[in-house]
Scaffold this motif. Structure first.
Motif, PDB file in Angstrom:
ATOM      1  N   UNK A   1       0.838  -1.208   0.000  1.00  0.00           N
ATOM      2  CA  UNK A   1       0.000   0.000   0.000  1.00  0.00           C
ATOM      3  C   UNK A   1       0.872   1.257   0.000  1.00  0.00           C
ATOM      4  N   UNK A   2       1.916   1.275   0.828  1.00  0.00           N
ATOM      5  CA  UNK A   2       2.805   2.439   0.895  1.00  0.00           C
ATOM      6  C   UNK A   2       3.506   2.695  -0.436  1.00  0.00           C
ATOM      7  N   UNK A   3       3.920   1.621  -1.100  1.00  0.00           N
ATOM      8  CA  UNK A   3       4.598   1.755  -2.390  1.00  0.00           C
ATOM      9  C   UNK A   3       3.657   2.341  -3.434  1.00  0.00           C
ATOM     10  N   UNK A   4       2.410   1.860  -3.469  1.00  0.00           N
ATOM     11  CA  UNK A   4       1.456   2.373  -4.461  1.00  0.00           C
ATOM     12  C   UNK A   4       1.104   3.834  -4.189  1.00  0.00           C
TER      13      UNK A   4
ATOM     14  N   UNK B   1       1.718   9.628  -5.865  1.00  0.00           N
ATOM     15  CA  UNK B   1       2.139  10.996  -5.559  1.00  0.00           C
ATOM     16  C   UNK B   1       3.334  11.476  -6.398  1.00  0.00           C
ATOM     17  N   UNK B   2       3.758  10.679  -7.365  1.00  0.00           N
ATOM     18  CA  UNK B   2       4.855  11.107  -8.245  1.00  0.00           C
ATOM     19  C   UNK B   2       4.396  12.308  -9.076  1.00  0.00           C
ATOM     20  N   UNK B   3       5.238  13.313  -9.166  1.00  0.00           N
ATOM     21  CA  UNK B   3       4.900  14.536  -9.887  1.00  0.00           C
ATOM     22  C   UNK B   3       4.693  14.313 -11.375  1.00  0.00           C
TER      23      UNK B   3
ATOM     24  N   UNK C   1      -1.122  -1.624  -9.009  1.00  0.00           N
ATOM     25  CA  UNK C   1      -2.374  -1.363  -8.314  1.00  0.00           C
ATOM     26  C   UNK C   1      -3.272  -0.378  -9.028  1.00  0.00           C
ATOM     27  N   UNK C   2      -4.520  -0.333  -8.551  1.00  0.00           N
ATOM     28  CA  UNK C   2      -5.552   0.540  -9.114  1.00  0.00           C
ATOM     29  C   UNK C   2      -6.189   1.359  -8.012  1.00  0.00           C
ATOM     30  N   UNK C   3      -6.137   2.685  -8.170  1.00  0.00           N
ATOM     31  CA  UNK C   3      -6.839   3.606  -7.279  1.00  0.00           C
ATOM     32  C   UNK C   3      -8.156   3.986  -7.944  1.00  0.00           C
TER      33      UNK C   3
END
Length: 210
Positions: A15-18, A23-25, A155-157
């Protein structure tokens, strides 16, 4: 199959990695393919020698229903033409966690032959929506007619639109090592096309209420 670390720790790290990817610019991404309603970007992966792909589009449904069609379960095979088999091989006490084995069809006139994957999958709440993510695990058991691929954190948000809660922004992060002797240009073309097609088929499946 390799001994898995504690599933709670693995789920938390995944979860932290995704979230870090999420949040990558914008300036770090390069557009790989763009259609009217889907965009695919890419950047070099920090996990292996290929690319991390980001894809985004709006889907006319709520996050719960969309993610039910994406995560391991009975819906996925009914609409996703790339996936040929899917079996949940183990379920864990940690809510939203399971181990799955699945196979994919050949692509680009079978230049990319069928693949198989064994993935740890985790689905959890994220803000007002959901995150469904996974990572492959190594296993000695392999099917002779498939190349074993490996998914680095993917993953998918799925987040509802504030202006219209019946529509959701679906953002995916995919970094699959297909392995085998494949030129990077072939992998890039296959990944971009399959991600665009993913949205098309998902929308059709949801509309048909499979």
């Amino acid at each position: 199959m390799e001994h898995l670390p504690d599933t709670q720790i693995l789920a938390s790290e995944l979860e932290s990695t995704l979230i870090k990817y999420y949040n990558i610019g914008e300036d770090e991404w390069r557009i790989g393919k763009k259609t009217v309603d889907v965009t695919v970007w890419r950047k070099p992966s920090e996990e292996f020698g290929g690319f991390l792909y980001k894809t985004q589009g709006i889907v006319k449904e709520t996050p719960n229903r969309i993610v039910d069609y994406i995560r391991p379960g009975p819906h996925r095979l009914q609409w996703d033409s790339l996936m040929t088999t899917l079996d949940i091989v183990e379920e864990f006490q940690q809510q939203g966690c399971c181990m799955m084995h699945y196979t994919t069809a050949g692509q680009l006139w079978n230049i990319i032959s069928p693949r198989e994957f064994i993935d740890f999958s985790y689905t959890t709440d994220y803000k007002d929506g959901l995150l469904s993510c996974g990572i492959s695990v190594e296993s000695e058991e392999k099917q002779s007619n498939f190349v074993r691929g490996f998914n680095h954190p993917c993953g998918w948000f799925c987040i509802p639109l504030k202006s219209n809660p019946e529509r959701s922004i679906l953002t995916g992060f995919i970094q699959s090592d297909l392995r085998g002797m494949l030129p990077q240009s072939v992998v890039d073309s296959a990944m971009a096309n399959s991600l665009v097609n993913f949205y098309k088929e998902l929308r059709s499946g949801l509309k048909a209420k499979i």
